[in-house]
Design a protein around this motif. Structure first.
Motif, PDB file in Angstrom:
ATOM      1  N   VAL A  52       0.857  -1.181   0.000  1.00  0.00           N
ATOM      2  CA  VAL A  52       0.000   0.000   0.000  1.00  0.00           C
ATOM      3  C   VAL A  52       0.898   1.238   0.000  1.00  0.00           C
ATOM      4  CG1 VAL A  52      -1.726   1.272   1.341  1.00  0.00           C
ATOM      5  CG2 VAL A  52      -1.785  -1.245   1.265  1.00  0.00           C
ATOM      6  N   THR A  53       0.585   2.201  -0.856  1.00  0.00           N
ATOM      7  CA  THR A  53       1.358   3.442  -0.937  1.00  0.00           C
ATOM      8  C   THR A  53       1.100   4.314   0.284  1.00  0.00           C
ATOM      9  OG1 THR A  53       1.282   3.398  -3.349  1.00  0.00           O
ATOM     10  CG2 THR A  53       1.764   5.522  -2.321  1.00  0.00           C
ATOM     11  N   ILE A  54       2.177   4.856   0.842  1.00  0.00           N
ATOM     12  CA  ILE A  54       2.110   5.769   1.978  1.00  0.00           C
ATOM     13  C   ILE A  54       2.637   7.122   1.506  1.00  0.00           C
ATOM     14  CG2 ILE A  54       2.964   6.256   4.309  1.00  0.00           C
ATOM     15  CD1 ILE A  54       1.142   3.820   4.194  1.00  0.00           C
ATOM     16  N   HIS A  55       1.916   8.185   1.839  1.00  0.00           N
ATOM     17  CA  HIS A  55       2.325   9.533   1.440  1.00  0.00           C
ATOM     18  C   HIS A  55       2.879  10.285   2.648  1.00  0.00           C
ATOM     19  CE1 HIS A  55       0.484   8.982  -2.483  1.00  0.00           C
ATOM     20  NE2 HIS A  55      -0.536   8.428  -1.846  1.00  0.00           N
ATOM     21  N   VAL A  56       3.768  11.242   2.378  1.00  0.00           N
ATOM     22  CA  VAL A  56       4.413  12.028   3.426  1.00  0.00           C
ATOM     23  C   VAL A  56       3.754  13.400   3.487  1.00  0.00           C
ATOM     24  CG1 VAL A  56       6.585  13.073   4.170  1.00  0.00           C
ATOM     25  CG2 VAL A  56       6.571  10.802   3.131  1.00  0.00           C
ATOM     26  N   SER A  57       3.464  13.856   4.714  1.00  0.00           N
ATOM     27  CA  SER A  57       2.936  15.211   4.876  1.00  0.00           C
ATOM     28  C   SER A  57       4.110  16.155   5.092  1.00  0.00           C
ATOM     29  CB  SER A  57       1.941  15.285   6.033  1.00  0.00           C
ATOM     30  OG  SER A  57       2.511  14.796   7.222  1.00  0.00           O
ATOM     31  N   GLU A  58       4.659  16.143   6.283  1.00  0.00           N
ATOM     32  CA  GLU A  58       5.862  16.900   6.588  1.00  0.00           C
ATOM     33  C   GLU A  58       6.840  15.940   7.232  1.00  0.00           C
ATOM     34  OE1 GLU A  58       5.604  20.637   8.590  1.00  0.00           O
ATOM     35  OE2 GLU A  58       3.638  21.038   7.742  1.00  0.00           O
TER      36      GLU A  58
END
Length: 101
Positions: A52-58
């Motif tokens: 599953v793709t995980i996205h970065v916020s900060e």
């Protein structure tokens, strides 16, 4: 049958698996550490399931995530290992998930 399976010791975050339907398990979570490059490709591997793709916020945190696994039961996610990979490098491994009620 267990209602949930949760892991709380990986990259400062929490990942929870919840049976939401007869054959659907929802994964929710967020990581607080380990994500340095917001442009990198991050994947969360859950046992033998597709990553599953995980996205970065900060950096160093990920954005909160949610994913539904179809044709699955909570038993499929109890005792599995989690692995987070960023740009083909492992940045975190878990012990097996632990059942909760």
């Amino acid at each position: 049958m267990t209602d949930d399976a949760t892991y709380t010791e990986l990259l400062g975050g929490r990942v929870t698996f919840t049976q939401t339907g007869e054959s659907v398990v929802r994964m929710t979570g967020q990581f607080e550490d380990g994500f340095g490059d917001p442009n990198a490709d991050y994947l969360l591997h859950v046992g033998d399931h597709a990553p599953v793709t995980i996205h970065v916020s900060e950096p160093p945190s990920s954005k909160p995530f949610e994913h539904d696994f179809k044709d699955a039961t909570i038993d499929d996610f109890t005792g599995v290992f989690l692995r987070v990979v960023g740009d083909n490098e492992v940045i975190g491994n878990s012990d097996p998930t632990m059942p909760t009620t």
